[in-house]
Design an enzyme around this catalytic site. Structure first.
Site, mmCIF file in Angstrom:
data_model
loop_
_atom_site.group_PDB
_atom_site.id
_atom_site.type_symbol
_atom_site.label_atom_id
_atom_site.label_comp_id
_atom_site.label_asym_id
_atom_site.label_seq_id
_atom_site.Cartn_x
_atom_site.Cartn_y
_atom_site.Cartn_z
ATOM 1 N N HIS A 175 -81.538 -82.675 2.826
ATOM 2 C CA HIS A 175 -81.803 -81.995 4.094
ATOM 3 C C HIS A 175 -80.492 -81.583 4.759
ATOM 4 O O HIS A 175 -79.624 -82.411 4.995
ATOM 5 C CB HIS A 175 -82.577 -82.919 5.050
ATOM 6 C CG HIS A 175 -84.031 -83.046 4.690
ATOM 7 N ND1 HIS A 175 -84.980 -83.479 5.583
ATOM 8 C CD2 HIS A 175 -84.689 -82.766 3.555
ATOM 9 C CE1 HIS A 175 -86.168 -83.468 5.002
ATOM 10 N NE2 HIS A 175 -86.021 -83.051 3.760
ATOM 11 N N TYR B 3 -87.567 -84.729 15.416
ATOM 12 C CA TYR B 3 -87.408 -85.782 16.427
ATOM 13 C C TYR B 3 -87.849 -85.157 17.754
ATOM 14 O O TYR B 3 -87.193 -84.220 18.224
ATOM 15 C CB TYR B 3 -85.949 -86.207 16.560
ATOM 16 C CG TYR B 3 -85.394 -87.000 15.393
ATOM 17 C CD1 TYR B 3 -84.899 -86.373 14.246
ATOM 18 C CD2 TYR B 3 -85.338 -88.393 15.447
ATOM 19 C CE1 TYR B 3 -84.374 -87.121 13.190
ATOM 20 C CE2 TYR B 3 -84.816 -89.136 14.399
ATOM 21 C CZ TYR B 3 -84.332 -88.492 13.276
ATOM 22 O OH TYR B 3 -83.815 -89.232 12.236
ATOM 23 N N PRO C 72 -84.068 -97.607 15.105
ATOM 24 C CA PRO C 72 -84.111 -96.693 13.961
ATOM 25 C C PRO C 72 -83.886 -95.213 14.290
ATOM 26 O O PRO C 72 -83.764 -94.395 13.375
ATOM 27 C CB PRO C 72 -85.520 -96.911 13.388
ATOM 28 C CG PRO C 72 -86.315 -97.530 14.476
ATOM 29 C CD PRO C 72 -85.361 -98.274 15.341
ATOM 30 N N LYS D 186 -79.630 -95.351 10.998
ATOM 31 C CA LYS D 186 -78.338 -95.935 10.616
ATOM 32 C C LYS D 186 -78.409 -97.323 9.973
ATOM 33 O O LYS D 186 -77.439 -97.778 9.357
ATOM 34 C CB LYS D 186 -77.427 -96.030 11.859
ATOM 35 C CG LYS D 186 -76.928 -94.692 12.347
ATOM 36 C CD LYS D 186 -75.793 -94.166 11.483
ATOM 37 C CE LYS D 186 -75.608 -92.684 11.581
ATOM 38 N NZ LYS D 186 -76.233 -91.887 10.535
ATOM 39 N N TYR E 285 -74.773 -88.262 12.749
ATOM 40 C CA TYR E 285 -76.027 -88.379 11.998
ATOM 41 C C TYR E 285 -75.765 -88.381 10.489
ATOM 42 O O TYR E 285 -76.387 -89.154 9.752
ATOM 43 C CB TYR E 285 -76.981 -87.237 12.386
ATOM 44 C CG TYR E 285 -78.381 -87.449 11.853
ATOM 45 C CD1 TYR E 285 -79.310 -88.216 12.560
ATOM 46 C CD2 TYR E 285 -78.775 -86.904 10.636
ATOM 47 C CE1 TYR E 285 -80.590 -88.431 12.073
ATOM 48 C CE2 TYR E 285 -80.056 -87.112 10.138
ATOM 49 C CZ TYR E 285 -80.954 -87.873 10.866
ATOM 50 O OH TYR E 285 -82.218 -88.103 10.371
HETATM 51 P P1 RFL Z 1 -83.524 -106.654 4.810
HETATM 52 O O1 RFL Z 1 -84.048 -105.381 4.283
HETATM 53 O O2 RFL Z 1 -84.193 -107.281 5.973
HETATM 54 O O3 RFL Z 1 -83.501 -107.688 3.584
HETATM 55 C C1 RFL Z 1 -83.235 -109.067 3.785
HETATM 56 C C2 RFL Z 1 -83.884 -109.845 2.659
HETATM 57 O O4 RFL Z 1 -83.607 -111.245 2.838
HETATM 58 C C3 RFL Z 1 -84.809 -111.989 2.650
HETATM 59 N N1 RFL Z 1 -84.696 -113.254 3.398
HETATM 60 C C4 RFL Z 1 -84.327 -114.422 2.834
HETATM 61 N N2 RFL Z 1 -84.010 -114.731 1.582
HETATM 62 C C5 RFL Z 1 -83.680 -116.028 1.334
HETATM 63 N N3 RFL Z 1 -83.671 -116.991 2.298
HETATM 64 C C6 RFL Z 1 -83.978 -116.720 3.561
HETATM 65 N N4 RFL Z 1 -83.948 -117.663 4.501
HETATM 66 C C7 RFL Z 1 -84.334 -115.390 3.876
HETATM 67 N N5 RFL Z 1 -84.704 -114.755 5.019
HETATM 68 C C8 RFL Z 1 -84.915 -113.475 4.716
HETATM 69 C C9 RFL Z 1 -85.903 -111.072 3.142
HETATM 70 O O5 RFL Z 1 -87.170 -111.423 2.596
HETATM 71 C C10 RFL Z 1 -85.396 -109.716 2.666
HETATM 72 O O6 RFL Z 1 -85.869 -109.390 1.369
HETATM 73 O O7 RFL Z 1 -81.987 -106.527 5.208
HETATM 74 P P2 RFL Z 1 -80.798 -105.655 4.538
HETATM 75 O O8 RFL Z 1 -80.800 -105.825 3.038
HETATM 76 O O9 RFL Z 1 -79.574 -105.971 5.295
HETATM 77 O O10 RFL Z 1 -81.232 -104.135 4.781
HETATM 78 C C11 RFL Z 1 -81.259 -103.588 6.072
HETATM 79 C C12 RFL Z 1 -82.327 -102.512 6.187
HETATM 80 O O11 RFL Z 1 -83.553 -103.048 5.709
HETATM 81 C C13 RFL Z 1 -82.511 -101.982 7.623
HETATM 82 O O12 RFL Z 1 -81.270 -101.862 8.269
HETATM 83 C C14 RFL Z 1 -83.201 -100.604 7.663
HETATM 84 O O13 RFL Z 1 -84.517 -100.691 7.160
HETATM 85 C C15 RFL Z 1 -83.239 -100.036 9.076
HETATM 86 N N6 RFL Z 1 -83.979 -98.760 9.163
HETATM 87 C C16 RFL Z 1 -83.387 -97.563 8.798
HETATM 88 N N7 RFL Z 1 -82.129 -97.546 8.309
HETATM 89 C C17 RFL Z 1 -81.567 -96.365 7.886
HETATM 90 O O14 RFL Z 1 -80.406 -96.377 7.450
HETATM 91 N N8 RFL Z 1 -82.255 -95.163 7.916
HETATM 92 C C18 RFL Z 1 -83.523 -95.091 8.386
HETATM 93 O O15 RFL Z 1 -84.123 -94.016 8.337
HETATM 94 C C19 RFL Z 1 -84.134 -96.315 8.879
HETATM 95 N N9 RFL Z 1 -85.397 -96.310 9.347
HETATM 96 C C20 RFL Z 1 -85.295 -98.745 9.650
HETATM 97 C C21 RFL Z 1 -85.982 -97.487 9.732
HETATM 98 C C22 RFL Z 1 -85.943 -99.925 10.057
HETATM 99 C C23 RFL Z 1 -87.228 -99.858 10.539
HETATM 100 N N10 RFL Z 1 -87.843 -101.069 10.932
HETATM 101 C C24 RFL Z 1 -89.096 -101.502 10.468
HETATM 102 C C25 RFL Z 1 -87.070 -102.028 11.678
HETATM 103 C C26 RFL Z 1 -87.269 -97.423 10.221
HETATM 104 C C27 RFL Z 1 -87.904 -98.588 10.659
HETATM 105 C C28 RFL Z 1 -89.286 -98.449 11.225
HETATM 106 C C1 PHB Z 2 -88.200 -92.686 8.084
HETATM 107 O O1 PHB Z 2 -88.436 -91.743 7.313
HETATM 108 O O2 PHB Z 2 -88.788 -93.775 7.969
HETATM 109 C C2 PHB Z 2 -87.196 -92.515 9.160
HETATM 110 C C3 PHB Z 2 -86.473 -91.332 9.225
HETATM 111 C C4 PHB Z 2 -85.544 -91.168 10.242
HETATM 112 C C5 PHB Z 2 -85.348 -92.164 11.174
HETATM 113 C C6 PHB Z 2 -86.065 -93.349 11.095
HETATM 114 C C7 PHB Z 2 -87.005 -93.523 10.086
HETATM 115 O O3 PHB Z 2 -84.448 -91.967 12.168
#
Ligand code: RFL
Ligand code: PHB
Length: 400
Positions: free
Chosen positions: A72, A205, A297, A301, A393
């Site tokens: 994109h 957005y 989110p 980032k 971004y």
């Molecule tokens: P995770 O993905 O939470 O993985 C951590 C892992 O550790 C396990 N765990 C344990 N294991 C052993 N012992 C324990 N005591 C433990 N406790 C937990 C868990 O089961 C899990 O498997 O962290 P990690 O790897 O640092 O990754 C971070 C990302 O997941 C997070 O920052 C992103 O998902 C945030 N995020 C977005 N980031 C982006 O860069 N671009 C996006 O478009 C974006 N969209 C989002 C998002 C997060 C969202 N939510 C649900 C908060 C959209 C949403 C809606």
């Molecule tokens: C997503 O596709 O889940 C998504 C995309 C952009 C964002 C957050 C989540 O800023």
């Protein structure tokens, strides 16, 4: 059992770190609390920066993202019944982002680890970190069922705490060694995944008086949508029909008309918060990704910051093990926390700013509302303002 680096958590941070270290000949054991299916069932990030994609390539797992990811060069900002394009590509001198789901990144990393015959311990219980302030750190955990599970002990040189916001790693650091900074926002995001074609080719957005909305996607046939909801709202309050009706109200008439609806295949509510723990190193324990910081989110980032932490941590560890002198180099590891935090705080600032710009604040008052309107007007009329948004971004550069 003994290894060089014990990695807690098999999310994207833990698995990417393990893949980069494996390429450099460094042994790792990954310990994960959940099952592989459970890890893959979380629908989260969708947007990858070029720097994250480069790291996936370096780890040898970028092929499917290149083949199936959507490149994109811009996104739309919805405001007052129309969409305004932010041309990321032109504003940043040729940079893009890639839309490729976190679930797929994790799946690719899991497959590569299995193919290389490396150990990931899933369903580990009572994971505990010990002695990381000395030279002989240990991790203990149990496998099997709760009553008669077997106890295990893993000895290592370093522990990487990649276990997310609620994990054991940050929680095992003495409170007086940690400073935390937190902002909780007075709303959440209700997200829906559906096998329907996305409403537009690029993300939208939308700032709307009823609240924020985001139209994203996973492929040409799978859409991901979010709407701002109350912080204490419950998924059960939202039928699919109610979700689609509310989303339509927050889009321009053209986008609302083009929206294709269908049954949801996932529906969840995420709270929004900004959080940073400092420092990110305690002796031989290093925190990475959501274990150390959370961003709302809106700026896409979170996963990208996890990737930049892993970049700095893997280079520090590779430098350390490559040094064959008795007194090994620790320059990269010593610089780890400060290097990460400089980039983390810039992303925290950007995510907070974009969240503040795009959401309806329940108790914001008229002054805040007027300032928000003026800021969007400025962004849509000033190339300098749009360039700043675009530069952040697509992702700020990694330090060398
Ligand atoms: P995770 O993905 O939470 O993985 C951590 C892992 O550790 C396990 N765990 C344990 N294991 C052993 N012992 C324990 N005591 C433990 N406790 C937990 C868990 O089961 C899990 O498997 O962290 P990690 O790897 O640092 O990754 C971070 C990302 O997941 C997070 O920052 C992103 O998902 C945030 N995020 C977005 N980031 C982006 O860069 N671009 C996006 O478009 C974006 N969209 C989002 C998002 C997060 C969202 N939510 C649900 C908060 C959209 C949403 C809606
Ligand atoms: C997503 O596709 O889940 C998504 C995309 C952009 C964002 C957050 C989540 O800023």
């Amino acid at each position: 059992m003994k290894t060089q680096v014990a990695i807690i958590g098999a999310g994207p941070s833990g698995l990417l770190l393990a893949a980069l270290l494996h390429r450099a000949g460094i042994a790792t054991v990954v310990i994960e609390q959940r099952s592989p299916d459970r890890v893959l069932s979380r629908i989260r990030a969708g947007v990858l920066e070029q720097g994250t994609l480069d790291l996936l390539d370096r780890a040898g797992v970028g092929q499917r993202a290149h083949a199936q990811g959507l490149v994109h060069g811009g996104f739309a900002l919805g405001y007052r019944n129309s969409e305004h394009r932010i041309d990321l590509h032109a504003l940043t001198g040729g940079k893009n982002v890639m839309v490729y789901g976190q679930t797929e990144v994790t799946r690719d990393l899991m497959a590569a680890r299995t193919a290389a015959g490396l150990t990931t311990i899933y369903n580990a219980q009572d994971v505990a970190l010990h002695d990381f302030d000395g030279a002989t750190p240990r991790v203990t955990y149990r496998t099997g069922n709760a009553s008669d599970g077997a106890s295990h002990e893993l000895h290592c040189d370093f522990i990487a705490g990649c276990d997310g916001f609620h994990g054991a790693s940050r929680a095992s650091v003495p409170a007086n060694a940690l400073r935390t900074f937190e902002k909780v926002y007075p709303f959440g995001w209700l997200g829906v995944l559906a096998d329907t074609p996305p409403v537009a080719h690029e993300l939208i957005y939308a700032n709307h008086e009823r609240g924020f909305a985001l139209c994203s996607m996973r492929s040409a046939t799978r859409s991901r949508y979010y709407i701002q909801c109350a912080a204490d709202d419950k998924v059960e309050n939202w039928s699919d029909a109610a979700f689609w009706d509310e989303l339509r109200l927050r889009l321009s008439p053209e986008a609302a008309q083009a929206l294709v609806t269908g049954p949801s295949i996932e529906k969840s509510i995420a709270p929004l918060r900004s959080f940073v723990a400092e420092p990110m190193r305690f002796g031989n324990l290093f925190l990475a990704g959501d274990a150390a910081h959370i961003v709302p989110p809106t700026g896409a980032k979170g996963l990208n910051l996890a990737a930049s932490d892993v970049h700095y941590l893997s280079s520090g560890l590779i430098e350390h093990y490559a040094d064959h002198r008795a007194e090994k180099s620790s320059a990269g590891l010593d610089a780890y926390s400060d290097r990460c935090l400089r980039r983390v705080w810039k992303a925290v600032r950007f995510s907070w700013w974009f969240t503040t710009l795009m959401h309806k604040f329940p108790d914001g008052g008229e002054f805040a509302q007027k300032v928000q309107e003026a800021e969007i007007g400025y962004l849509l009329s000033s190339q300098a303002a749009a360039t700043s948004l675009a530069e952040n971004y697509v992702g700020l550069p990694f330090e060398v």
